[in-house]
Design a protein around this motif. Structure first.
Motif, PDB file in Angstrom:
ATOM      1  N   TRP A   1     135.249  79.159 -11.539  1.00  0.00           N
ATOM      2  CA  TRP A   1     136.453  79.724 -10.918  1.00  0.00           C
ATOM      3  C   TRP A   1     137.595  78.735 -10.995  1.00  0.00           C
ATOM      4  O   TRP A   1     137.408  77.537 -10.768  1.00  0.00           O
ATOM      5  CB  TRP A   1     136.152  80.070  -9.464  1.00  0.00           C
ATOM      6  CG  TRP A   1     137.285  80.731  -8.749  1.00  0.00           C
ATOM      7  CD1 TRP A   1     138.153  80.163  -7.896  1.00  0.00           C
ATOM      8  CD2 TRP A   1     137.670  82.074  -8.827  1.00  0.00           C
ATOM      9  NE1 TRP A   1     139.065  81.049  -7.418  1.00  0.00           N
ATOM     10  CE2 TRP A   1     138.786  82.274  -7.995  1.00  0.00           C
ATOM     11  CE3 TRP A   1     137.163  83.203  -9.541  1.00  0.00           C
ATOM     12  CZ2 TRP A   1     139.423  83.513  -7.826  1.00  0.00           C
ATOM     13  CZ3 TRP A   1     137.810  84.410  -9.369  1.00  0.00           C
ATOM     14  CH2 TRP A   1     138.950  84.572  -8.526  1.00  0.00           C
ATOM     15  N   ALA A   2     138.864  79.306 -11.232  1.00  0.00           N
ATOM     16  CA  ALA A   2     140.040  78.437 -11.403  1.00  0.00           C
ATOM     17  C   ALA A   2     141.254  79.019 -10.698  1.00  0.00           C
ATOM     18  O   ALA A   2     142.378  78.955 -11.218  1.00  0.00           O
ATOM     19  CB  ALA A   2     140.333  78.201 -12.867  1.00  0.00           C
TER      20      ALA A   2
ATOM     21  N   TYR B   1     138.006  83.559 -13.297  1.00  0.00           N
ATOM     22  CA  TYR B   1     136.943  82.829 -13.978  1.00  0.00           C
ATOM     23  C   TYR B   1     137.456  82.370 -15.356  1.00  0.00           C
ATOM     24  O   TYR B   1     137.911  83.159 -16.180  1.00  0.00           O
ATOM     25  CB  TYR B   1     135.702  83.714 -14.127  1.00  0.00           C
ATOM     26  CG  TYR B   1     134.974  83.965 -12.824  1.00  0.00           C
ATOM     27  CD1 TYR B   1     134.204  82.958 -12.258  1.00  0.00           C
ATOM     28  CD2 TYR B   1     135.052  85.208 -12.195  1.00  0.00           C
ATOM     29  CE1 TYR B   1     133.521  83.187 -11.040  1.00  0.00           C
ATOM     30  CE2 TYR B   1     134.371  85.421 -10.992  1.00  0.00           C
ATOM     31  CZ  TYR B   1     133.630  84.397 -10.421  1.00  0.00           C
ATOM     32  OH  TYR B   1     132.951  84.629  -9.211  1.00  0.00           O
ATOM     33  N   ARG B   2     137.278  81.035 -15.547  1.00  0.00           N
ATOM     34  CA  ARG B   2     137.841  80.430 -16.763  1.00  0.00           C
ATOM     35  C   ARG B   2     136.788  79.572 -17.466  1.00  0.00           C
ATOM     36  O   ARG B   2     136.029  78.837 -16.794  1.00  0.00           O
ATOM     37  CB  ARG B   2     139.037  79.564 -16.384  1.00  0.00           C
ATOM     38  CG  ARG B   2     139.711  78.879 -17.563  1.00  0.00           C
ATOM     39  CD  ARG B   2     140.890  78.044 -17.101  1.00  0.00           C
ATOM     40  NE  ARG B   2     140.472  76.889 -16.313  1.00  0.00           N
ATOM     41  CZ  ARG B   2     141.327  75.994 -15.797  1.00  0.00           C
ATOM     42  NH1 ARG B   2     142.657  76.147 -15.966  1.00  0.00           N
ATOM     43  NH2 ARG B   2     140.884  74.970 -15.079  1.00  0.00           N
TER      44      ARG B   2
ATOM     45  N   VAL C   1     135.559  90.250 -20.842  1.00  0.00           N
ATOM     46  CA  VAL C   1     136.914  90.501 -20.338  1.00  0.00           C
ATOM     47  C   VAL C   1     136.791  91.024 -18.903  1.00  0.00           C
ATOM     48  O   VAL C   1     135.930  91.838 -18.578  1.00  0.00           O
ATOM     49  CB  VAL C   1     137.655  91.509 -21.216  1.00  0.00           C
ATOM     50  CG1 VAL C   1     139.022  91.859 -20.620  1.00  0.00           C
ATOM     51  CG2 VAL C   1     137.811  90.973 -22.626  1.00  0.00           C
ATOM     52  N   GLY C   2     137.775  90.557 -18.062  1.00  0.00           N
ATOM     53  CA  GLY C   2     137.784  91.017 -16.670  1.00  0.00           C
ATOM     54  C   GLY C   2     139.194  91.042 -16.122  1.00  0.00           C
ATOM     55  O   GLY C   2     140.188  90.922 -16.856  1.00  0.00           O
ATOM     56  N   ALA C   3     139.298  91.132 -14.766  1.00  0.00           N
ATOM     57  CA  ALA C   3     140.591  91.204 -14.075  1.00  0.00           C
ATOM     58  C   ALA C   3     140.563  90.304 -12.861  1.00  0.00           C
ATOM     59  O   ALA C   3     141.125  90.631 -11.828  1.00  0.00           O
ATOM     60  CB  ALA C   3     140.904  92.630 -13.692  1.00  0.00           C
ATOM     61  N   THR C   4     139.914  89.143 -12.959  1.00  0.00           N
ATOM     62  CA  THR C   4     139.844  88.208 -11.843  1.00  0.00           C
ATOM     63  C   THR C   4     141.079  87.321 -11.797  1.00  0.00           C
ATOM     64  O   THR C   4     141.757  87.077 -12.804  1.00  0.00           O
ATOM     65  CB  THR C   4     138.606  87.314 -11.987  1.00  0.00           C
ATOM     66  OG1 THR C   4     138.660  86.608 -13.207  1.00  0.00           O
ATOM     67  CG2 THR C   4     137.325  88.150 -11.956  1.00  0.00           C
ATOM     68  N   GLY C   5     141.413  86.812 -10.612  1.00  0.00           N
ATOM     69  CA  GLY C   5     142.586  85.969 -10.450  1.00  0.00           C
ATOM     70  C   GLY C   5     143.854  86.783 -10.278  1.00  0.00           C
ATOM     71  O   GLY C   5     143.841  87.928  -9.822  1.00  0.00           O
ATOM     72  N   ASN C   6     144.994  86.205 -10.616  1.00  0.00           N
ATOM     73  CA  ASN C   6     146.294  86.843 -10.454  1.00  0.00           C
ATOM     74  C   ASN C   6     146.568  87.711 -11.680  1.00  0.00           C
ATOM     75  O   ASN C   6     147.140  87.259 -12.677  1.00  0.00           O
ATOM     76  CB  ASN C   6     147.376  85.774 -10.271  1.00  0.00           C
ATOM     77  CG  ASN C   6     148.718  86.377  -9.901  1.00  0.00           C
ATOM     78  OD1 ASN C   6     148.805  87.563  -9.585  1.00  0.00           O
ATOM     79  ND2 ASN C   6     149.753  85.540  -9.956  1.00  0.00           N
TER      80      ASN C   6
ATOM     81  N   CYS D   1     140.690  82.896 -19.778  1.00  0.00           N
ATOM     82  CA  CYS D   1     140.893  83.141 -18.344  1.00  0.00           C
ATOM     83  C   CYS D   1     140.707  84.623 -17.967  1.00  0.00           C
ATOM     84  O   CYS D   1     140.761  85.491 -18.849  1.00  0.00           O
ATOM     85  CB  CYS D   1     142.268  82.677 -17.916  1.00  0.00           C
ATOM     86  SG  CYS D   1     142.658  80.973 -18.383  1.00  0.00           S
ATOM     87  N   HIS D   2     140.540  84.865 -16.636  1.00  0.00           N
ATOM     88  CA  HIS D   2     140.397  86.200 -16.018  1.00  0.00           C
ATOM     89  C   HIS D   2     139.108  86.901 -16.456  1.00  0.00           C
ATOM     90  O   HIS D   2     139.058  88.142 -16.529  1.00  0.00           O
ATOM     91  CB  HIS D   2     141.612  87.103 -16.314  1.00  0.00           C
ATOM     92  CG  HIS D   2     142.931  86.496 -15.943  1.00  0.00           C
ATOM     93  ND1 HIS D   2     143.214  86.019 -14.681  1.00  0.00           N
ATOM     94  CD2 HIS D   2     144.062  86.293 -16.691  1.00  0.00           C
ATOM     95  CE1 HIS D   2     144.454  85.564 -14.653  1.00  0.00           C
ATOM     96  NE2 HIS D   2     144.989  85.721 -15.885  1.00  0.00           N
TER      97      HIS D   2
END
Length: 340
Positions: A260-261, A266-267, A303-308, A281-282
């Protein structure tokens, strides 16, 4: 008582001798005096012979006090001699050598011997004048012809020089154009060769590099400004794809971070052999761990949609030599023979 005036002196009588003498003590029988003699046409017989002298017209100079003869003109003036004017063309005038007047007045009917010509100035002067005029005209004509020939020669020389210059200029221009064409052709050939070599190099690199995902759409590019990013501009390249799409290693390297970053979600950080860091990232999930070596095309996550984020996508950043500031991922991928 009146006095009588003195009687006038008696006039001079030619036959009377003066009691005074000139230079001598007594009278000389050869001194004269003589009476003046004026010959006339009746008293003087004309000179017979080949040469006759025209009757005098106009004035002349007398030779001492001796009369040369009736109708004879011998005019001497300013070092020149004038011929008798008879109304006709000038003719040669010759005179016998007359030692005394008595020889002209002889009663002998025999003609005197012809004497050499005293002057032929009349005819010779005309001939000389005509010859001089002809010579002067010929000389003038020769000078004019010489000047014309000289001018023509100069014109021809100038024309030859101008033609030579024009030919030289045309030759130089042709050579310059030929050199320019040759240089352009060489440059074009070199550019084509360089382009082919670069294409071959990129094709070879393309075998060593690959795109990070498939079935994607580029939604945001490097440097794009906006309030969505904390730095004020976008620092990477976004590949929008459905959640769970596979993420691959672009090139062989070592995993130096996986977890996590914060705003990056997640990076995974993959460090290549030249020190370049690739940030993935993400991610929705991570498939590798720190210190793991991977090869080109190996799966490292999804591929995801984590973080900003506002949607599922892969945010890719490139940091040469691990620097804090990244470069444009699009240009870097193209330099490796890839075309996102």
């Amino acid at each position: 008582m009146a006095s009588n005036p003195p009687a006038p002196e008696a006039p001079f009588v030619p036959g009377q001798r003066s009691p005074e003498t000139f230079g001598f003590g007594t009278y000389r029988t050869d001194e004269g005096p003589w009476e003046e003699w004026n010959p006339t046409a009746e008293s003087v017989r004309p000179v017979r012979g080949k040469h006759r002298v025209a009757k005098q017209r106009g004035g002349g100079f007398a030779r001492s006090s001796t009369v040369l003869g009736v109708g004879v003109i011998a005019a001497v003036s300013a070092g020149g001699m004038a011929s008798a004017n008879t109304g006709k063309a000038p003719v040669s005038i010759s005179m016998p050598d007359l030692p005394s007047v008595g020889g002209l007045l002889t009663e002998d009917d025999a003609p005197p011997e012809p004497a050499p010509a005293l002057s032929s100035f009349g005819t010779e002067s005309d001939d000389t004048a005509q010859g001089g005029a002809a010579d002067a005209g010929e000389a003038l004509r020769s000078r004019i012809m010489a000047q014309a020939e000289s001018q023509q020669t100069q014109i021809e020389a100038k024309a030859k020089v101008a033609a030579a210059k024009a030919e030289a200029a045309a030759t130089a221009k042709a050579e310059k154009e030929a050199k320019a064409k040759a240089a352009a052709a060489k440059e074009k050939a070199e550019a084509e060769a360089k382009k082919k070599a670069e294409a071959a190099r990129l094709a070879e690199l393309a075998k060593q590099y690959t795109l990070p995902t498939s079935s994607y759409t580029i939604t945001s590019t490097f440097g794009q400004a906006g309030s969505l990013w904390s730095s004020g501009y976008h620092t990477g390249l976004d590949f929008a794809a459905p959640t769970g799409t596979l993420i691959k290693a672009v090139h062989s390297g070592t995993v130096t971070e996986a977890g996590w970053a914060g705003s990056y979600g997640y990076r995974t950080i993959l460090t290549l052999d030249d020190g370049t860091e690739l940030w993935f990232c993400h991610q929705s999930s991570i498939s590798v761990s720190v210190g793991q070596k991977v090869g080109t095309g190996d799966v490292i996550g999804r591929v995801g949609a984590t973080g900003n984020v506002t949607g599922a996508h892969l945010h890719l950043e490139v940091h040469p030599n691990g620097s804090a500031d990244g470069i444009d991922p699009m240009s870097w991928l193209r330099s490796k023979g890839l075309n996102p």
